[in-house]
Design a protein around this motif. Sequence first.
Motif, mmCIF file in Angstrom:
data_model
loop_
_atom_site.group_PDB
_atom_site.id
_atom_site.type_symbol
_atom_site.label_atom_id
_atom_site.label_comp_id
_atom_site.label_asym_id
_atom_site.label_seq_id
_atom_site.Cartn_x
_atom_site.Cartn_y
_atom_site.Cartn_z
ATOM 1 N N LYS A 66 5.656 17.174 0.224
ATOM 2 C CA LYS A 66 5.363 16.780 1.596
ATOM 3 C C LYS A 66 6.611 16.368 2.357
ATOM 4 C CE LYS A 66 2.380 13.783 4.370
ATOM 5 N NZ LYS A 66 1.233 12.825 4.359
ATOM 6 N N PHE A 67 7.563 15.696 1.671
ATOM 7 C CA PHE A 67 8.723 15.129 2.371
ATOM 8 C C PHE A 67 10.048 15.830 2.061
ATOM 9 C CE2 PHE A 67 5.532 11.767 2.267
ATOM 10 C CZ PHE A 67 5.566 11.291 3.569
ATOM 11 N N LYS A 212 12.311 6.485 9.564
ATOM 12 C CA LYS A 212 10.862 6.649 9.504
ATOM 13 C C LYS A 212 10.325 6.094 8.189
ATOM 14 C CE LYS A 212 7.167 10.091 10.055
ATOM 15 N NZ LYS A 212 6.841 11.515 10.286
ATOM 16 N N VAL A 213 9.203 5.404 8.267
ATOM 17 C CA VAL A 213 8.549 4.854 7.084
ATOM 18 C C VAL A 213 7.105 5.349 7.062
ATOM 19 C CG1 VAL A 213 7.867 2.770 5.841
ATOM 20 C CG2 VAL A 213 10.011 2.800 7.146
ATOM 21 N N SER A 214 6.703 5.959 5.949
ATOM 22 C CA SER A 214 5.360 6.523 5.817
ATOM 23 C C SER A 214 4.698 5.994 4.559
ATOM 24 C CB SER A 214 5.420 8.052 5.740
ATOM 25 O OG SER A 214 6.118 8.606 6.836
ATOM 26 N N HIS A 215 3.366 6.019 4.556
ATOM 27 C CA HIS A 215 2.589 5.724 3.356
ATOM 28 C C HIS A 215 1.847 6.994 2.946
ATOM 29 C CE1 HIS A 215 3.136 1.471 4.564
ATOM 30 N NE2 HIS A 215 3.016 1.231 3.282
ATOM 31 N N VAL A 216 1.773 7.227 1.640
ATOM 32 C CA VAL A 216 1.096 8.423 1.152
ATOM 33 C C VAL A 216 0.391 8.098 -0.162
ATOM 34 C CG1 VAL A 216 3.168 9.220 -0.070
ATOM 35 C CG2 VAL A 216 1.406 10.862 0.538
ATOM 36 N N LYS A 217 -0.768 8.680 -0.348
ATOM 37 C CA LYS A 217 -1.475 8.610 -1.624
ATOM 38 C C LYS A 217 -1.628 10.047 -2.110
ATOM 39 C CE LYS A 217 -5.580 6.659 -3.918
ATOM 40 N NZ LYS A 217 -4.831 5.737 -4.809
ATOM 41 N N PRO A 218 -0.763 10.482 -3.029
ATOM 42 C CA PRO A 218 -0.812 11.875 -3.481
ATOM 43 C C PRO A 218 -2.097 12.166 -4.249
ATOM 44 C CG PRO A 218 0.670 10.597 -4.857
ATOM 45 C CD PRO A 218 0.267 9.705 -3.731
ATOM 46 N N PRO A 219 -2.519 13.417 -4.289
ATOM 47 C CA PRO A 219 -3.743 13.774 -5.009
ATOM 48 C C PRO A 219 -3.741 13.326 -6.469
ATOM 49 C CG PRO A 219 -3.058 15.602 -3.627
ATOM 50 C CD PRO A 219 -1.957 14.578 -3.575
ATOM 51 N N ALA A 220 -2.560 13.277 -7.102
ATOM 52 C CA ALA A 220 -2.485 12.883 -8.508
ATOM 53 C C ALA A 220 -2.750 11.401 -8.719
ATOM 54 C CB ALA A 220 -1.121 13.242 -9.095
ATOM 55 N N SER A 221 -2.715 10.625 -7.653
ATOM 56 C CA SER A 221 -3.049 9.207 -7.763
ATOM 57 C C SER A 221 -4.562 9.071 -7.823
ATOM 58 C CB SER A 221 -2.501 8.434 -6.560
ATOM 59 O OG SER A 221 -2.795 7.065 -6.662
ATOM 60 N N SER A 226 -5.739 1.456 -6.434
ATOM 61 C CA SER A 226 -5.290 0.937 -5.141
ATOM 62 C C SER A 226 -3.833 1.270 -4.864
ATOM 63 C CB SER A 226 -5.487 -0.585 -5.080
ATOM 64 O OG SER A 226 -4.715 -1.230 -6.090
ATOM 65 N N GLU A 227 -3.202 2.040 -5.770
ATOM 66 C CA GLU A 227 -1.798 2.371 -5.560
ATOM 67 C C GLU A 227 -1.619 3.382 -4.434
ATOM 68 O OE1 GLU A 227 -0.089 4.210 -9.034
ATOM 69 O OE2 GLU A 227 -0.969 6.154 -8.558
ATOM 70 N N LYS A 228 -0.503 3.259 -3.765
ATOM 71 C CA LYS A 228 -0.034 4.253 -2.814
ATOM 72 C C LYS A 228 1.487 4.185 -2.851
ATOM 73 C CE LYS A 228 -0.696 1.033 1.063
ATOM 74 N NZ LYS A 228 -1.296 0.832 2.404
ATOM 75 N N PHE A 229 2.136 5.011 -2.072
ATOM 76 C CA PHE A 229 3.586 5.068 -2.116
ATOM 77 C C PHE A 229 4.169 4.949 -0.720
ATOM 78 C CE2 PHE A 229 2.036 6.902 -5.950
ATOM 79 C CZ PHE A 229 2.920 6.486 -6.923
#
Length: 240
Positions: A66-67, A212-221, A226-229
């Motif tokens: 994605k990034f 830029k700061v983003s939050h993402v929860k990948p499909p593998a999570s 409750s984790e995200k990245f």
Amino acid sequence: MTTSRPKGSSGRGRRDLRVRVKTAKGRKLSSTRWLERQLNDPYVQSAKAEGYRGRAAYKILEIDEKFHFLKPGARVVDLGCAPGGWSQVAVARTNALGTRQNKPQGRVIGVDLQEVEPIEGAEIHLLDFLDEGADDLVREWLGGSADVVISDMAPKASGHPPTDHLRIMGLCEAAAEFAMDVLEPGGVFVAKVLAGGAEADLVARLNRAFAKVSHVKPPASRSDSSEKFVVATGFRGKPD
């Protein structure tokens, strides 16, 4: 390089082939449920088939798709790298093995408090990144500053969600400070956080330091996690 969703993760149009585990004598029900989930997890199965050291490798793969920060020639620091899946991905994506002539060769430095089995193409060091002078050591090993700092670290769970949230946020904040000490301008910081209410200060500081700061929860999570990245790109310099 792209990665496809592990086979069997949809479940559409196929029979129920789920493996069911009977509770063995002396095994807790929670352990049985964990084992059953592992046996039926397509990411666990794919990790074994593709030689990754754990299903977490797919999280960084999906985030990078994605990034696009694990570029050929990038210098990467993997904080808390055990068991090594994220470093494996970083090596492959930055072409650290340099198998072709005139192809940029990346550098991957993995650090952890515990011994980690060697990873081809990566340099693994026993180091507490919180120690004074750790940033200088990492720059020395890299031969300069880093382009990317990644962290999948999490403290040992206490079983008390509010406490665990504060602990992982404290670890993430420390990782962010370390990243801002070793990153090149334009660099990227990726770290695991837990959903909750203690992120505002971290995000505010990252917003001052990165474009830029983003939050993402990948499909593998896992969906029940409750984790995200947090993904901070375009490092501008450490704020005061």
